[in-house]
Scaffold this active site. Sequence first.
Site, PDB file in Angstrom:
ATOM      1  N   MET A  53       0.805  -1.369   0.025  1.00  0.00           N
ATOM      2  CA  MET A  53       0.026   0.029   0.135  1.00  0.00           C
ATOM      3  C   MET A  53       0.855   1.169  -0.057  1.00  0.00           C
ATOM      4  O   MET A  53       0.373   2.246   0.444  1.00  0.00           O
ATOM      5  CB  MET A  53      -0.773   0.009   1.079  1.00  0.00           C
ATOM      6  CG  MET A  53      -1.839  -1.213   1.121  1.00  0.00           C
ATOM      7  SD  MET A  53      -3.469  -0.829   2.042  1.00  0.00           S
ATOM      8  CE  MET A  53      -2.963  -0.877   3.752  1.00  0.00           C
ATOM      9  N   ALA A  86       4.091   4.043   0.805  1.00  0.00           N
ATOM     10  CA  ALA A  86       4.914   4.444   2.070  1.00  0.00           C
ATOM     11  C   ALA A  86       5.926   3.366   2.394  1.00  0.00           C
ATOM     12  O   ALA A  86       6.012   2.890   3.236  1.00  0.00           O
ATOM     13  CB  ALA A  86       4.011   4.565   3.300  1.00  0.00           C
ATOM     14  N   LEU A  87       6.623   3.029   1.450  1.00  0.00           N
ATOM     15  CA  LEU A  87       7.571   1.898   1.609  1.00  0.00           C
ATOM     16  C   LEU A  87       8.848   1.944   2.592  1.00  0.00           C
ATOM     17  O   LEU A  87       9.165   3.250   2.719  1.00  0.00           O
ATOM     18  CB  LEU A  87       8.203   1.437   0.048  1.00  0.00           C
ATOM     19  CG  LEU A  87       7.098   1.207  -1.027  1.00  0.00           C
ATOM     20  CD1 LEU A  87       8.055   0.898  -2.358  1.00  0.00           C
ATOM     21  CD2 LEU A  87       6.296   0.370  -0.725  1.00  0.00           C
ATOM     22  N   HIS A  88       9.183   0.943   3.211  1.00  0.00           N
ATOM     23  CA  HIS A  88       9.995   0.936   4.112  1.00  0.00           C
ATOM     24  C   HIS A  88      11.090  -0.294   3.747  1.00  0.00           C
ATOM     25  O   HIS A  88      10.860  -1.252   2.951  1.00  0.00           O
ATOM     26  CB  HIS A  88       9.695   0.953   5.659  1.00  0.00           C
ATOM     27  CG  HIS A  88       8.630  -0.090   6.048  1.00  0.00           C
ATOM     28  ND1 HIS A  88       9.152  -1.413   5.982  1.00  0.00           N
ATOM     29  CD2 HIS A  88       7.547   0.004   6.027  1.00  0.00           C
ATOM     30  CE1 HIS A  88       7.973  -2.007   6.152  1.00  0.00           C
ATOM     31  NE2 HIS A  88       7.031  -1.479   6.291  1.00  0.00           N
ATOM     32  N   GLY A 122      11.439  -3.136   5.093  1.00  0.00           N
ATOM     33  CA  GLY A 122      10.531  -4.156   5.273  1.00  0.00           C
ATOM     34  C   GLY A 122      10.309  -4.633   3.821  1.00  0.00           C
ATOM     35  O   GLY A 122      10.281  -5.726   3.297  1.00  0.00           O
ATOM     36  N   HIS A 123       9.580  -3.617   2.839  1.00  0.00           N
ATOM     37  CA  HIS A 123       9.004  -3.989   1.793  1.00  0.00           C
ATOM     38  C   HIS A 123      10.142  -4.304   0.799  1.00  0.00           C
ATOM     39  O   HIS A 123      10.015  -4.994   0.113  1.00  0.00           O
ATOM     40  CB  HIS A 123       8.338  -2.457   0.987  1.00  0.00           C
ATOM     41  CG  HIS A 123       7.081  -2.101   1.868  1.00  0.00           C
ATOM     42  ND1 HIS A 123       6.891  -1.007   2.618  1.00  0.00           N
ATOM     43  CD2 HIS A 123       5.634  -2.815   2.007  1.00  0.00           C
ATOM     44  CE1 HIS A 123       5.515  -1.208   2.949  1.00  0.00           C
ATOM     45  NE2 HIS A 123       4.992  -1.938   2.932  1.00  0.00           N
ATOM     46  N   GLY A 155       4.837  -9.924   4.178  1.00  0.00           N
ATOM     47  CA  GLY A 155       5.824  -9.985   5.380  1.00  0.00           C
ATOM     48  C   GLY A 155       5.167 -10.643   6.605  1.00  0.00           C
ATOM     49  O   GLY A 155       4.006 -10.697   6.552  1.00  0.00           O
ATOM     50  N   LYS A 167       5.005  -9.792   9.482  1.00  0.00           N
ATOM     51  CA  LYS A 167       4.398  -9.094  10.556  1.00  0.00           C
ATOM     52  C   LYS A 167       2.774  -9.161  10.602  1.00  0.00           C
ATOM     53  O   LYS A 167       2.126  -9.140  11.809  1.00  0.00           O
ATOM     54  CB  LYS A 167       4.794  -7.384  10.444  1.00  0.00           C
ATOM     55  CG  LYS A 167       4.172  -6.740  11.701  1.00  0.00           C
ATOM     56  CD  LYS A 167       4.426  -5.389  11.605  1.00  0.00           C
ATOM     57  CE  LYS A 167       4.146  -4.838  10.299  1.00  0.00           C
ATOM     58  NZ  LYS A 167       2.668  -4.146  10.363  1.00  0.00           N
ATOM     59  N   ASP A 168       2.401  -9.378   9.205  1.00  0.00           N
ATOM     60  CA  ASP A 168       0.810  -9.896   9.257  1.00  0.00           C
ATOM     61  C   ASP A 168       0.588 -10.981   9.036  1.00  0.00           C
ATOM     62  O   ASP A 168       0.322 -11.480   8.122  1.00  0.00           O
ATOM     63  CB  ASP A 168       0.542  -8.826   7.838  1.00  0.00           C
ATOM     64  CG  ASP A 168       0.648  -7.397   7.845  1.00  0.00           C
ATOM     65  OD1 ASP A 168       0.178  -6.764   8.817  1.00  0.00           O
ATOM     66  OD2 ASP A 168       1.412  -6.917   7.172  1.00  0.00           O
TER      67      ASP A 168
HETATM   68  O1  PAF Z   1      -0.426  -5.878   3.578  1.00  0.00           O
HETATM   69  C1  PAF Z   1      -0.599  -4.706   2.805  1.00  0.00           C
HETATM   70  O2  PAF Z   1       0.056  -3.845   2.664  1.00  0.00           O
HETATM   71  C2  PAF Z   1      -1.863  -4.864   2.320  1.00  0.00           C
HETATM   72  O3  PAF Z   1      -3.010  -5.496   3.270  1.00  0.00           O
HETATM   73  C3  PAF Z   1      -2.220  -5.660   0.971  1.00  0.00           C
HETATM   74  C4  PAF Z   1      -1.772  -7.241   0.983  1.00  0.00           C
HETATM   75  C5  PAF Z   1      -1.017  -5.070  -0.109  1.00  0.00           C
HETATM   76  C6  PAF Z   1      -3.535  -5.622   0.175  1.00  0.00           C
HETATM   77  O4  PAF Z   1      -3.705  -4.243   0.111  1.00  0.00           O
END
Ligand code: PAF
Length: 286
Positions: free
Chosen positions: A35, A37-39, A41-42, A152, A154-155
């Site tokens: 989504m 706002a990359l950091h 971790g991304h 990630g 974390k989720d």
């Molecule tokens: O984890 C996220 O950033 C969001 O839930 C995802 C998987 C990009 C779906 O919008």
Amino acid sequence: MPVYKVLIFTKISELQEFLAQIRANKKSIGFVPTMGALHPGHISLINTSKIVCNVTICSIFVNPTQFNDKNDLERYPKTPQIDIDLLKNAGCDAVFMPSAEEMYPVKDETLFDFGYLDKILEGKHRPGHFNGVAIVVSKFFNIVKPDQAFFGGKDYQQVMIIKALTKKLDLNIKIVVCPTLREKDGLAMSSRNTLLNAKEREVAKIIPKLMNQVLPLKEKGMQIEEIKAHIVSELNKRGNYELDYFAICDTETLKELNSFSEAKHHIALIACYVGKIRLIDNLLLS
Ligand code: PAF
């Protein structure tokens, strides 16, 4: 630092034209949905994809259907130019940045049912959240048709939902889970961390500190109820916190445990507000 070119797509048809060429050349596709706002971790997800796939695609889309709180959606950080630069530096091949109209030309009212999995923890505290995640991820998977997709750790619950989704839809996509990256003081990296003011950022570090106490307490023989009471009382000593949940669950099913003997492997999960910002974290205990 070498700077690469990243192709930017905003239209599904144009992205799919590009992807068709990749597939025609028998190249594998790695997909990192985000989504924005990359950091770091991304970026670690991008790096992992680059190691195991020929071409890496990242999507940046703040998905409205997964926000059960309008204010949360409005305040979600958006840094598109910084994100593009980070993706260039990471050597990501293409980024898909669709508008909400491109993703949802008509209202999507699909209802997914993941049984108890979307009704506990995050699902209980953010009603409709996982349905929105499942809608957008299934759309992305259908558009990109990746060989592998990277998420990630974390989720943790989201990853379980996405694994269940790929099974439900018979998708031949390997879901790769990458470790949570942490700040120096242990706070799990999250786009939402940038929304914390200096004071809140300072208090947020108690989350990893408390999570790190769980395993030693378990090893000392403390029972789950006592560990929970300890976490709650430690949080209550500090202001500016509101606990949504702290739970110890079976890593396989995510069912909440009353006793460690009920499962072979355990994970501690927490969600709490620091000021108005909701943060989550988890730690595998065995
Ligand atoms: O984890 C996220 O950033 C969001 O839930 C995802 C998987 C990009 C779906 O919008």
